[in-house]
Enzyme design. Structure first.
Site, PDB file in Angstrom:
ATOM      1  N   HIS A 377       0.785  -1.238   0.047  1.00  0.00           N
ATOM      2  CA  HIS A 377       0.185  -0.050  -0.028  1.00  0.00           C
ATOM      3  C   HIS A 377       0.929   1.504  -0.011  1.00  0.00           C
ATOM      4  CE1 HIS A 377      -4.102  -1.825   0.778  1.00  0.00           C
ATOM      5  NE2 HIS A 377      -3.293  -2.775   1.417  1.00  0.00           N
ATOM      6  N   ARG A 569      -5.358  11.779   6.217  1.00  0.00           N
ATOM      7  CA  ARG A 569      -4.387  11.984   7.363  1.00  0.00           C
ATOM      8  C   ARG A 569      -3.545  13.163   7.049  1.00  0.00           C
ATOM      9  NH1 ARG A 569      -4.377   8.046  11.449  1.00  0.00           N
ATOM     10  NH2 ARG A 569      -2.443   9.027  11.989  1.00  0.00           N
ATOM     11  N   LYS A 574       1.053  14.453   1.425  1.00  0.00           N
ATOM     12  CA  LYS A 574      -0.272  14.929   0.831  1.00  0.00           C
ATOM     13  C   LYS A 574      -0.463  16.441   0.782  1.00  0.00           C
ATOM     14  CE  LYS A 574      -2.022  10.851   3.350  1.00  0.00           C
ATOM     15  NZ  LYS A 574      -2.740   9.842   2.591  1.00  0.00           N
ATOM     16  N   THR A 676      -8.445   6.999  -1.649  1.00  0.00           N
ATOM     17  CA  THR A 676      -9.779   6.297  -1.770  1.00  0.00           C
ATOM     18  C   THR A 676     -10.712   7.382  -1.377  1.00  0.00           C
ATOM     19  OG1 THR A 676      -9.350   5.261   0.349  1.00  0.00           O
ATOM     20  CG2 THR A 676      -9.286   3.856  -1.488  1.00  0.00           C
ATOM     21  N   LYS A 680     -14.727   8.649  -3.242  1.00  0.00           N
ATOM     22  CA  LYS A 680     -15.752   8.897  -2.709  1.00  0.00           C
ATOM     23  C   LYS A 680     -16.385  10.374  -3.023  1.00  0.00           C
ATOM     24  CE  LYS A 680     -13.782   6.321   1.174  1.00  0.00           C
ATOM     25  NZ  LYS A 680     -13.065   6.210   2.439  1.00  0.00           N
TER      26      LYS A 680
HETATM   27  C1  HT8 Z   1      -2.071   4.677   1.200  1.00  0.00           C
HETATM   28  C2  HT8 Z   1      -3.167   4.955   0.236  1.00  0.00           C
HETATM   29  C3  HT8 Z   1      -4.129   4.171  -0.127  1.00  0.00           C
HETATM   30  C4  HT8 Z   1      -4.586   3.197   1.017  1.00  0.00           C
HETATM   31  O1  HT8 Z   1      -3.450   2.580   1.715  1.00  0.00           O
HETATM   32  C5  HT8 Z   1      -2.503   3.608   2.224  1.00  0.00           C
HETATM   33  N1  HT8 Z   1      -1.319   2.853   2.687  1.00  0.00           N
HETATM   34  C6  HT8 Z   1      -1.183   3.056   4.188  1.00  0.00           C
HETATM   35  N2  HT8 Z   1      -2.256   3.716   4.372  1.00  0.00           N
HETATM   36  C7  HT8 Z   1      -3.021   4.139   3.355  1.00  0.00           C
HETATM   37  O2  HT8 Z   1      -4.112   4.937   3.376  1.00  0.00           O
HETATM   38  C8  HT8 Z   1      -0.464   2.624   4.912  1.00  0.00           C
HETATM   39  C9  HT8 Z   1       0.854   1.908   4.386  1.00  0.00           C
HETATM   40  C10 HT8 Z   1       1.582   1.440   5.294  1.00  0.00           C
HETATM   41  C11 HT8 Z   1       1.644   1.570   6.810  1.00  0.00           C
HETATM   42  C12 HT8 Z   1       0.368   2.049   7.136  1.00  0.00           C
HETATM   43  C13 HT8 Z   1      -0.439   2.594   6.392  1.00  0.00           C
HETATM   44  C14 HT8 Z   1       2.657   1.009   7.434  1.00  0.00           C
HETATM   45  C15 HT8 Z   1       2.316   0.934   9.093  1.00  0.00           C
HETATM   46  C16 HT8 Z   1       1.251   1.567   9.453  1.00  0.00           C
HETATM   47  C17 HT8 Z   1       0.373   2.104   8.524  1.00  0.00           C
HETATM   48  O3  HT8 Z   1      -1.374   5.398   1.482  1.00  0.00           O
HETATM   49  O4  HT8 Z   1      -2.820   5.718  -0.702  1.00  0.00           O
HETATM   50  O5  HT8 Z   1      -5.175   4.423  -0.759  1.00  0.00           O
HETATM   51  C18 HT8 Z   1      -5.365   1.725   0.595  1.00  0.00           C
HETATM   52  O6  HT8 Z   1      -4.748   1.118  -0.307  1.00  0.00           O
END
Ligand code: HT8
Length: 835
Positions: A377, A569, A574, A676, A680
């Site tokens: 992600h 967030r 961002k 995402t 929405k």
């Molecule tokens: C992306 C977002 C994407 C969404 O996934 C995200 N990835 C994280 N949070 C998001 O919203 C993410 C990644 C690594 C992490 C973490 C969270 C490692 C540790 C803790 C939390 O930023 O662009 O839409 C769903 O795919």
């Protein structure tokens, strides 16, 4: 009574088991609500709290979910079907009541039944607390996926943790973020069902012992461990009007009943009992970092606890039905890993297959690598999980041995493919050598999985070109893209009732299951009467949003202004900072009287900063200070309003998305894996201003360039500029940005708080600013001008708004899940046993 005590003398018969179906009409629902209110909650006319009628309605609905839930489980068992387990440390579910009403198809009946007793459904529903068991997009994606799997009748079970404290509540005091713990289940939740009979025992610590098993085969076992119980709580996941109810199983940590008095002197019995409480800390609190790793021991404990308990749960069921024959295991089971958080599952599945179910390495590895699938992600280096080998030695010694063995065999494969390329072996090793040796969890996930996917087209491309290039060279067939989506049940039907009714009336209600049908709206963009009604619905939603803003932060949003919204967030990549610099620019223009053809604008920003993320918290403070200065200045009246909305969460987004005109998706290109929220907003008829990043690219492709405000460097340009980026030269060449920096640097926004924004100013001017905020400022302002001009032509804007909704079909999570199933899971849809 213990749930483990079986019936022996009792012989329940049909009279005990067979129940007539529960009524789904207003009268039947009202009767049950009344019953639970009086007889279960023990309330009467003196009861004032909105909680009891809410609870009574929740239990009424739970009964109806329960009827269907059992039949779904039965159908899955009867079909002996292949299943997928979605393993995730986060499920950001939000509220449950209205979703249950919608998906069960009893919203109107319940509303009527309550109304007849003098109760207002909306009021009861708005008292429910969000289940905030996630940080942001990654956790909310998991929740949308569960909704789609249930709707598509796919046998998919979610596995997660039942955190006692979810995402913290955000308070704003004097412009600063304060965190307050979210003890969301203090009053219990009517939506979970404890299943103590499926408790598992999870090991930590101890050591490995080698022995010869009954057949003389050398084997290993994990001994002298400190164990923790994992108690499952099941949450029903209703599909949309199909009587199918899937399961989300959340584990709670509990102490075992035995304990070690030997460690203490006789007489320290209370201390020994108290010591056991430490076990329950594992599921006490959600880590509040998004896209950044915490590196804390407790977090690794959470990860292993989830992985071990969930795999044991699947194994128990397998052994119950198939005994010790694992030949079909991979054909019947798939684990989808939501990022690397549950990646330790690769080693834990190996351990259970070998140490607990007596398989040899070869067959165990064959099963594991046909069963695990990994979703990445983020590309951000600070989010890539690495765990110190030292921690593993202490906490999970047997698991570490298995990781070493996986690595040895893997590196041998690399060596035979690229003989003599020791540099490549060093790069690809699961163990990062250095001052402190660390396990690279993403590499463990890739080596152990048959599928590795990114979450939007650009992100998946960048993964195989950059971060995972070596692995792509070795195993190109493993890599694929699955562009994210969101569920239109919550993010259109539930949150935008005005638009839902208008859509149903215009194109029928088929879009709720098949979002591509929204395409039929496109021709109506040219229909003036249709546009008029579209605008009226948007206006109504804007009024609702303005009311919420007024209530929460006492700022007036005039509804004819353009509502310009960025909620997500708070993170430097961002670029909420870019947004607020543009606000300062607008403020400068107002002050210098440059306001011909002005479009009135209300800028709304919301989001939580990780408690330890200094810069993110500074950005919140800056937004609040700018908002105060702008809103106070009489010159801005009717032209510009700015508000920071505290405690952004799922239930707030349900009010925000329908009331938004302009959706801000302005991350530095190449950094937002997907996004995402962007989807929405689009579904609800907002137009996007954005960079070529994440799913924005696909949004623009779907809606067409003329219905999207594009700006900024491309991902490739961002990388090219690194090393010779000179923001001070950019600022010197751009008088608008110069003016913005002057005002910021003059201390205009921090008059009695000298120096507090120095760090922010420094990063904007730093040649090492990874987010290149100054580089995109001019392009951003130009795009904002194009948006403002477009908004002044309301007919034109409404056309764009309609076309955004019309072309949003691709961003349904039903499409995403359909692709996961077609390419990765290969599950058959299983309809539930009919009522
Ligand atoms: C992306 C977002 C994407 C969404 O996934 C995200 N990835 C994280 N949070 C998001 O919203 C993410 C990644 C690594 C992490 C973490 C969270 C490692 C540790 C803790 C939390 O930023 O662009 O839409 C769903 O795919």
């Amino acid at each position: 009574m213990s749930p483990f005590k079986d019936l022996s003398r009792s012989q329940p018969n049909d009279a005990f088991y067979d129940l007539p179906p529960l009524g789904m009409d207003a009268t039947a629902i009202a009767a049950d609500v009344r019953h639970y209110f009086a007889h279960t909650m023990g309330q009467d006319r003196n009861s004032r709290s909105a909680y009891y009628p809410y609870e009574a309605l929740a239990i009424t609905l739970r009964d109806r979910l329960m009827e269907r839930w059992k039949r779904t489980r039965q159908a899955h068992n009867d079909a002996d079907c292949k299943r997928t387990y979605y393993l995730s440390l986060e499920f950001l579910m939000g509220r449950t009541l209205c979703n249950a009403l919608l998906n069960l198809g009893v919203h109107d009946a319940a509303e009527q039944g309550l109304y007849d007793m003098g109760l207002v459904l909306e009021e009861l529903a708005s008292g429910e607390r969000d289940a905030g068991l996630g940080n942001g997009g990654l956790g909310r994606l998991a929740a949308c996926f569960l909704d789609s799997c249930a709707t598509l009748e796919l046998p998919v079970k979610g596995y997660g943790l039942r955190y006692e404290y979810g995402m913290f509540r955000q308070l704003i005091e004097d412009g600063h973020q304060l965190e307050e713990p979210d003890h969301w289940m203090r009053d219990g939740s009517p939506w979970e069902l404890e299943r103590p009979e499926y408790t598992q025992r999870i090991q930590f610590g101890g050591r490995t012992e080698r022995y010869k098993d009954a057949t003389g085969r050398p084997a290993a076992r994990w001994v002298d461990t400190r164990d923790v119980l994992a108690v499952p709580y099941d949450v029903p996941i209703p599909g949309y009007r199909n009587d199918n109810i899937n399961t989300l199983r959340l584990w709670k940590a509990a102490a075992t009943d035995e304990f070690d008095l030997g460690e203490f002197n006789a007489g320290s019995y209370p201390e020994s009992v108290a010591q056991k409480n430490a076990a329950e800390h594992i599921t006490m609190v959600l880590y509040p970092n998004d896209a950044s790793e915490s590196g804390k021991e407790l977090r690794l404990r959470q990860q292993f606890f989830l992985a071990s308990a969930s795999i044991k749960d699947v194994m128990r069921e397998w052994v119950r039905l198939k005994g010790k024959n694992f030949s079909e295991f991979a054909a019947k089971n798939c684990f989808q890993l939501n990022d690397t958080h549950p990646a330790i599952s690769v080693a834990e599945l190996m351990r259970q297959l070998m140490d607990e179910h007596d398989l040899d390495w070869g067959p165990a590895w064959a099963i594991t690598t046909k069963t695990m699938a990994y979703t990445n992600h983020t590309l951000l280096p600070e989010a890539l999980e690495r765990w110190p080998v030292r921690l593993f030695e202490q906490l999970l010694p047997r698991v570490l041995e298995i990781i070493y063995e996986i690595n040895a065999r893997f590196l041998a494969e690399v060596a035979s493919r690229w003989p003599g390329d020791s540099e490549r072996q060093r790069r690809m090793s699961l163990i990062e050598e250095g001052h402190e040796r660390q396990v690279r969890m993403a590499y463990l996930a890739i080596v152990g999985s048959f599928s590795v996917n990114g979450v939007a087209a650009l992100h998946s491309k960048l993964l195989v070109e950059g971060l995972f290039k070596d692995f792509y060279d070795l195993w190109p067939h493993k890599f694929n893209n699955k562009t994210n989506g969101v569920t239109q049940r919550r993010w259109l039907a539930l949150c935008n009732p005005g638009l839902r009714e208008f859509l149903d009336e215009t194109i029928g209600d088929g879009w709720v299951r098949d979002l591509d049908q929204l395409e039929r709206l496109a021709p109506y963009a040219n229909d003036a009467v249709f546009r008029q009604r579209w605008r009226a619905i948007k206006q109504e939603n804007k009024r609702r949003l303005a009311q919420t803003v007024k209530q929460l932060v006492h700022v007036e949003f005039p509804e004819e202004a353009m509502f310009d919204v960025q909620v997500k967030r708070i993170h430097e990549y961002k670029r909420q900072l870019l947004n607020i610099l543009h606000v300062i620019h607008l403020y400068n223009r107002i002050k210098r009287g440059d306001t011909r053809d002005w479009t009135p604008r209300c800028v709304l920003i919301g989001g939580k900063a990780a408690p330890g993320y200094y810069m993110a918290k500074q950005i919140i403070k800056l937004i609040n200070n700018v908002a105060r200065a702008v809103n106070r200045d009489p010159d801005t009246e009717g032209r510009l309003r700015v508000a920071f909305l505290p405690d952004y969460r799922v239930s707030l987004m349900e009010v925000i998305a329908p009331g938004t005109d302009l959706s801000e998706q302005i991350s530095t290109a190449g950094k937002e894996a997907s996004g995402t929220g962007n989807m929405k907003f689009m579904m609800n008829g907002a137009v996007t201003i954005g960079t070529l990043d994440g799913a924005n690219i696909e949004i623009r492709e779907q809606v067409g360039d003329e219905n999207f405000f594009l700006f900024g460097l491309t991902a490739a340009e961002v990388e090219q500029r690194r090393g010779h980026y000179d923001p001070n030269a950019v600022i010197a060449r751009d008088s608008a940005l110069q003016d913005v920096m002057n005002l910021l640097e003059s201390g205009h926004f921090n008059q009695f708080e000298g120096g507090i924004f120095d760090a922010i100013i420094h990063t904007i001017r730093s040649p090492h600013d990874p987010w290149m905020t100054a580089a995109d400022f001019q392009g951003y302002c130009e795009a904002q001008e194009r948006a403002a001009a477009a908004y002044r032509d309301q007919e034109h804007w409404t056309r764009m708004s309609i076309l955004n909704t019309a072309h949003s079909g691709f961003f349904s999570s039903d499409r995403t899940i359909g692709e996961y199933n077609r390419d990765i899971w290969h599950l058959d849809a299983v309809p539930p046993v009919p009522l």
